[in-house]
Design a protein around this motif. Structure first.
Motif, mmCIF file in Angstrom:
data_model
loop_
_atom_site.group_PDB
_atom_site.id
_atom_site.type_symbol
_atom_site.label_atom_id
_atom_site.label_comp_id
_atom_site.label_asym_id
_atom_site.label_seq_id
_atom_site.Cartn_x
_atom_site.Cartn_y
_atom_site.Cartn_z
ATOM 1 N N THR A 9 0.978 -0.971 0.134
ATOM 2 C CA THR A 9 -0.035 -0.052 -0.044
ATOM 3 C C THR A 9 1.039 1.340 0.055
ATOM 4 O OG1 THR A 9 -1.759 -1.120 1.160
ATOM 5 C CG2 THR A 9 -1.974 1.263 1.338
ATOM 6 N N LEU A 30 -4.297 -2.279 1.396
ATOM 7 C CA LEU A 30 -5.229 -1.553 2.046
ATOM 8 C C LEU A 30 -6.116 -0.769 1.121
ATOM 9 C CD1 LEU A 30 -3.387 -0.583 5.407
ATOM 10 C CD2 LEU A 30 -4.995 -2.593 5.294
ATOM 11 N N ASP A 59 -11.089 -0.517 3.959
ATOM 12 C CA ASP A 59 -10.231 -1.216 4.931
ATOM 13 C C ASP A 59 -9.920 -0.285 6.247
ATOM 14 O OD1 ASP A 59 -10.352 -3.513 3.655
ATOM 15 O OD2 ASP A 59 -8.740 -3.072 2.539
ATOM 16 N N SER A 70 -9.941 2.601 9.116
ATOM 17 C CA SER A 70 -10.926 2.956 10.249
ATOM 18 C C SER A 70 -10.439 4.173 11.133
ATOM 19 C CB SER A 70 -11.146 1.802 11.144
ATOM 20 O OG SER A 70 -10.054 1.250 11.733
ATOM 21 N N GLN A 130 -7.208 4.279 13.478
ATOM 22 C CA GLN A 130 -6.267 3.106 12.958
ATOM 23 C C GLN A 130 -4.962 3.484 12.748
ATOM 24 O OE1 GLN A 130 -7.443 1.313 9.336
ATOM 25 N NE2 GLN A 130 -5.793 -0.331 9.353
ATOM 26 N N ASP A 168 -7.861 4.036 -3.970
ATOM 27 C CA ASP A 168 -7.995 2.661 -4.463
ATOM 28 C C ASP A 168 -7.642 2.565 -5.850
ATOM 29 O OD1 ASP A 168 -8.842 1.971 -2.182
ATOM 30 O OD2 ASP A 168 -11.155 2.184 -2.576
#
Length: 202
Positions: free
Chosen positions: A76, A119, A123, A125, A128, A158
């Motif tokens: 990522t 990620l 995914d 939050s 996090q 993404d």
């Protein structure tokens, strides 16, 4: 009469056979409209994205990082756009990523690559923490207006590569150890590659 019936049966059989092939062919055409998974890796995609040209310029200074992010995997990458680099270079008194000390720039680049699996935005939050390759962590925030990585806004999320996910961010992620130096009078010396010996001595 029997010959006529046989001919009729053969014609019907041929008709339905052609019809079935047509339906299958149309179905195949519909499937082809769905783009296949990209074969481009993270480096390929970054290199073909104009707004990431400064990031690519920085990466090419480290062939091993390029090789890693070109290899199979589930990376990522939070990729700062060109404006992000322009802003941070101004804050540290430098004009180009080529002016930065090798160790400092490498630490910054590795602070943009997650050390866990790929990620997607879904995914992530609120609150996090995500471990990065340089050994530090970033904090994810979901303020309701998008996704923040530390204080950097995800502007494009993404982007799928063959070996992971890219999220374009609008600010360079500065490793925690460097934050107290950012914007101070010692920043131009600390970040400048021509003063690495002096900085090490201090």
């Amino acid at each position: 009469m029997k010959n006529f019936m046989r001919i009729k049966e053969r014609l019907l059989f041929t008709f339905f056979g052609v019809l079935a092939l047509t339906v299958i062919s149309c179905s195949d055409d519909d499937d082809s409209s769905v783009p296949p998974p990209t074969a481009d890796n993270i480096v390929d995609i970054a290199a073909s994205t104009p707004e990431l040209s400064t990031l690519v310029e920085a990466l090419t200074l480290y062939p091993d990082l390029v090789n890693t992010l070109s290899a199979p995997g589930t990376f990522t990458v939070f990729a700062p756009d060109n404006n992000a680099f322009t802003a941070v270079l101004g804050d540290i008194g430098q004009s180009s990523v080529n002016d930065l000390s090798e160790d400092v720039l490498r630490d910054i680049l590795e602070y943009h690559v997650a050390s866990s699996a790929a990620l997607f935005a879904a995914d992530l939050s609120d609150g996090q923490t995500v471990g990065m390759v340089n050994g530090s962590s970033v904090v994810v925030s979901l303020p309701g207006t998008g996704v923040l990585i530390n204080d950097s806004q995800v502007s494009t999320a993404d982007i799928e590569a063959s070996n992971g996910i890219i999220h374009i961010v609008d600010a360079v992620l500065v490793p925690p150890a460097m934050l107290p130096i950012l914007g101070t009078i010692v920043a131009p010396v600390y970040f400048d590659k021509d003063f690495t010996t002096l900085v090490a001595a201090v």
